[in-house]
Design a protein around this motif. Structure first.
Motif, mmCIF file in Angstrom:
data_model
loop_
_atom_site.group_PDB
_atom_site.id
_atom_site.type_symbol
_atom_site.label_atom_id
_atom_site.label_comp_id
_atom_site.label_asym_id
_atom_site.label_seq_id
_atom_site.Cartn_x
_atom_site.Cartn_y
_atom_site.Cartn_z
ATOM 1 N N ALA A 147 1.038 -1.156 -0.184
ATOM 2 C CA ALA A 147 -0.230 0.004 -0.039
ATOM 3 C C ALA A 147 0.985 1.199 -0.027
ATOM 4 O O ALA A 147 0.478 2.100 -0.762
ATOM 5 C CB ALA A 147 -0.843 0.059 1.209
ATOM 6 N N MET A 157 -5.578 9.714 -1.496
ATOM 7 C CA MET A 157 -6.233 8.341 -1.425
ATOM 8 C C MET A 157 -5.351 7.445 -0.896
ATOM 9 O O MET A 157 -5.336 6.642 -0.031
ATOM 10 C CB MET A 157 -6.973 7.998 -2.713
ATOM 11 C CG MET A 157 -8.144 8.865 -2.994
ATOM 12 S SD MET A 157 -9.574 8.733 -1.974
ATOM 13 C CE MET A 157 -10.433 7.205 -2.570
ATOM 14 N N GLY A 158 -4.002 7.314 -1.535
ATOM 15 C CA GLY A 158 -2.922 6.554 -1.240
ATOM 16 C C GLY A 158 -2.581 6.807 0.498
ATOM 17 O O GLY A 158 -2.292 5.908 1.074
ATOM 18 N N ARG A 160 -4.364 7.818 2.639
ATOM 19 C CA ARG A 160 -5.346 7.362 3.462
ATOM 20 C C ARG A 160 -5.367 6.218 3.718
ATOM 21 O O ARG A 160 -5.602 5.392 4.769
ATOM 22 C CB ARG A 160 -6.774 7.927 2.931
ATOM 23 C CG ARG A 160 -8.004 7.656 3.920
ATOM 24 C CD ARG A 160 -9.183 7.552 2.707
ATOM 25 N NE ARG A 160 -9.000 6.267 1.842
ATOM 26 C CZ ARG A 160 -9.890 5.889 0.991
ATOM 27 N NH1 ARG A 160 -10.819 6.893 0.844
ATOM 28 N NH2 ARG A 160 -9.674 5.031 0.305
ATOM 29 N N ASP A 161 -5.122 5.348 2.661
ATOM 30 C CA ASP A 161 -5.264 3.616 2.809
ATOM 31 C C ASP A 161 -4.165 3.190 3.429
ATOM 32 O O ASP A 161 -4.449 2.368 4.526
ATOM 33 C CB ASP A 161 -5.021 3.302 1.090
ATOM 34 C CG ASP A 161 -6.246 3.643 0.407
ATOM 35 O OD1 ASP A 161 -7.372 4.041 0.754
ATOM 36 O OD2 ASP A 161 -6.253 3.190 -0.901
ATOM 37 N N LEU A 165 -4.684 1.119 7.138
ATOM 38 C CA LEU A 165 -4.263 0.019 7.165
ATOM 39 C C LEU A 165 -3.287 -0.106 8.380
ATOM 40 O O LEU A 165 -3.662 -1.134 9.170
ATOM 41 C CB LEU A 165 -3.682 -0.551 5.692
ATOM 42 C CG LEU A 165 -4.272 -1.008 4.819
ATOM 43 C CD1 LEU A 165 -3.519 -1.028 3.451
ATOM 44 C CD2 LEU A 165 -5.226 -2.119 4.891
ATOM 45 N N TRP A 218 -1.156 11.577 6.543
ATOM 46 C CA TRP A 218 -2.524 11.466 6.297
ATOM 47 C C TRP A 218 -3.110 13.000 6.327
ATOM 48 O O TRP A 218 -3.810 13.578 5.783
ATOM 49 C CB TRP A 218 -3.527 10.571 6.532
ATOM 50 C CG TRP A 218 -4.729 10.877 6.545
ATOM 51 C CD1 TRP A 218 -5.690 10.657 7.831
ATOM 52 C CD2 TRP A 218 -5.841 11.036 5.587
ATOM 53 N NE1 TRP A 218 -6.928 10.848 7.457
ATOM 54 C CE2 TRP A 218 -6.970 11.210 6.039
ATOM 55 C CE3 TRP A 218 -5.452 11.017 4.219
ATOM 56 C CZ2 TRP A 218 -8.009 11.581 5.398
ATOM 57 C CZ3 TRP A 218 -6.679 11.226 3.392
ATOM 58 C CH2 TRP A 218 -7.958 11.430 4.014
ATOM 59 N N VAL A 249 -14.023 0.535 3.344
ATOM 60 C CA VAL A 249 -12.955 0.061 4.246
ATOM 61 C C VAL A 249 -12.638 -1.412 3.922
ATOM 62 O O VAL A 249 -11.580 -1.873 3.651
ATOM 63 C CB VAL A 249 -12.894 0.311 5.605
ATOM 64 C CG1 VAL A 249 -11.893 -0.069 6.242
ATOM 65 C CG2 VAL A 249 -12.922 1.574 5.916
ATOM 66 N N LEU A 252 -11.490 -1.870 0.341
ATOM 67 C CA LEU A 252 -9.966 -1.517 0.591
ATOM 68 C C LEU A 252 -9.199 -2.843 0.779
ATOM 69 O O LEU A 252 -8.155 -3.258 0.207
ATOM 70 C CB LEU A 252 -9.679 -0.224 1.209
ATOM 71 C CG LEU A 252 -8.194 -0.035 1.672
ATOM 72 C CD1 LEU A 252 -7.231 0.393 0.481
ATOM 73 C CD2 LEU A 252 -7.999 0.969 2.604
ATOM 74 N N VAL A 253 -9.354 -3.425 2.072
ATOM 75 C CA VAL A 253 -8.665 -4.419 2.679
ATOM 76 C C VAL A 253 -8.570 -5.468 1.753
ATOM 77 O O VAL A 253 -7.379 -6.067 1.642
ATOM 78 C CB VAL A 253 -9.160 -4.629 4.078
ATOM 79 C CG1 VAL A 253 -8.382 -6.029 4.696
ATOM 80 C CG2 VAL A 253 -9.040 -3.493 5.018
ATOM 81 N N ARG A 255 -8.822 -5.811 -1.447
ATOM 82 C CA ARG A 255 -8.180 -5.525 -2.649
ATOM 83 C C ARG A 255 -6.482 -5.455 -2.463
ATOM 84 O O ARG A 255 -5.770 -6.056 -3.080
ATOM 85 C CB ARG A 255 -8.560 -4.092 -3.459
ATOM 86 C CG ARG A 255 -7.855 -3.875 -4.610
ATOM 87 C CD ARG A 255 -8.408 -2.660 -5.276
ATOM 88 N NE ARG A 255 -8.141 -1.426 -4.425
ATOM 89 C CZ ARG A 255 -9.061 -0.606 -3.806
ATOM 90 N NH1 ARG A 255 -10.310 -0.945 -3.809
ATOM 91 N NH2 ARG A 255 -8.666 0.683 -3.258
ATOM 92 N N ARG A 256 -6.219 -4.674 -1.221
ATOM 93 C CA ARG A 256 -4.803 -4.725 -0.790
ATOM 94 C C ARG A 256 -4.317 -6.251 -0.441
ATOM 95 O O ARG A 256 -3.202 -6.576 -0.636
ATOM 96 C CB ARG A 256 -4.677 -3.844 0.156
ATOM 97 C CG ARG A 256 -4.760 -2.390 -0.067
ATOM 98 C CD ARG A 256 -3.745 -1.955 -0.926
ATOM 99 N NE ARG A 256 -4.119 -0.252 -1.184
ATOM 100 C CZ ARG A 256 -4.291 0.146 -2.534
ATOM 101 N NH1 ARG A 256 -4.255 -0.658 -3.743
ATOM 102 N NH2 ARG A 256 -4.473 1.185 -2.695
#
Length: 323
Positions: A147, A157-158, A160-161, A165, A218, A249, A252-253, A255-256
């Motif tokens: 990530a 966005m990056g 934040r991700d 995480l 962030w 969320v 996102l999780v 996908r990562r």
């Protein structure tokens, strides 16, 4: 058959609206919903589950010829649970519904709606409690690094991700607790976050250096680029600049995690389990982990000791020549 009374209840949701209950039962259900919401201060999800279970119980009682709550007895409760079993409900579901019935009948007795608590001796099947897979420490590290590499361009966005995480893994907080955080819930000096958990119980959870750096990045470079009017004090924002929701969320999780070779497909709750498992494997005591996770019962936290023992046993069998 009388039409169900609505009594202005906001919990006449799903199964409640579908159940053709007599007026007394429908009114009782509305009273119980207000008790759960106003006095017990449960979440909307918990209220929906309780009300759905009790609507099912009352519908079963009505179909069994019972038209007054005074006539509820242990036989009716047991036949309701038996029906769940014959229709293929999981043991965990039946156990949850037995608990819901006991809580309901205790409320009936406490509020003098019945003379005795008929559910006090109601048993329930022992649920087979299982935990989802957890990441190894190297897989957790790979998740964060992957990530972070995508966030190298400095996109909001990056950033934040990575911060989400890092915080999920560092603290083991629930996804609902994560999205409910406000900016001032983060104490940067002490490196702790103030969390409002189940039952609106507040607890303080520490986080480490990596999460601190990700949060700072962030808040300094990411959040100001996304925030819009109406976002309030929300710590984490969605693509439209308002408080992020749980679904985003979870997406996102997953996908990562898919970007980490060999890692099991887990969501935010899997990261919570991972954090707890790694804490115990690192030597943290059970009581401390219970407090960090916000578990009401130590028995819930003890489940993670089984995970750690199983992992240790597998490692022993793979490595020891006389295993």
């Amino acid at each position: 058959m009388s039409a169900p009374a609505r009594s202005g209840s906001s919990a006449t949701l799903g199964s409640v609206e579908e159940a053709d209950l007599p007026e007394e039962f429908a009114r009782l259900l509305g009273d119980y919903e207000r008790h759960l919401r106003s006095e017990r201060d449960l979440t909307a999800h918990s209220i929906r589950a309780y009300i759905g279970d009790i609507a099912s119980l009352l519908d079963h009682a009505h179909r069994s010829g019972i038209d007054s709550v005074d006539r509820l007895d242990l036989r009716v409760l047991r036949s309701w649970l038996a029906k769940q079993q014959t229709t293929g409900r999981a043991r965990t579901t039946i156990a949850r519904r037995a608990t819901a019935a006991r809580v309901f009948t205790a409320w009936l007795a406490r509020t003098a709606r019945t003379s005795t608590d008929v559910g006090s001796s109601l048993g329930s099947p022992r649920a087979h409690r299982t935990l989802p897979p957890v990441l190894r420490a190297d897989e957790a590290g790979a998740l964060i690094r992957a990530a972070a590499e995508l966030a190298d361009d400095g996109s909001a966005m990056g950033l934040r991700d990575v911060a989400m995480l890092e915080l999920l893994y560092a603290t083991g907080i629930r996804v609902g607790e994560l999205v409910g955080l406000d900016v001032d819930d983060v104490d940067h000096g002490r490196r702790v976050v103030r969390v409002l958990g189940k039952g609106r119980k507040e607890r303080t959870v520490p986080y480490g250096d990596p999460a601190a750096r990700a949060l700072d990045a962030w808040l300094v470079r990411g959040r100001p680029a996304l925030v819009v009017d109406g976002a309030g004090a929300a710590l984490f924002l969605g693509a439209r600049g308002r408080r992020i929701d749980q679904r985003a969320v979870r997406t996102l999780v997953h996908r990562r995690i898919a970007e980490v070779p060999g890692a099991p497909d887990i969501g935010p709750h899997g990261l919570r389990h991972t954090a707890a498992t790694h804490l115990l494997e690192g030597g943290a005591d059970l009581r401390s982990v219970q407090e960090l996770l916000g578990h009401a019962s130590l028995a819930t936290t003890q489940l993670y000791t089984h995970v750690s023992t199983d992992r240790l046993r597998r490692a022993y069998q793979q490595a020891h020549p006389r295993a």
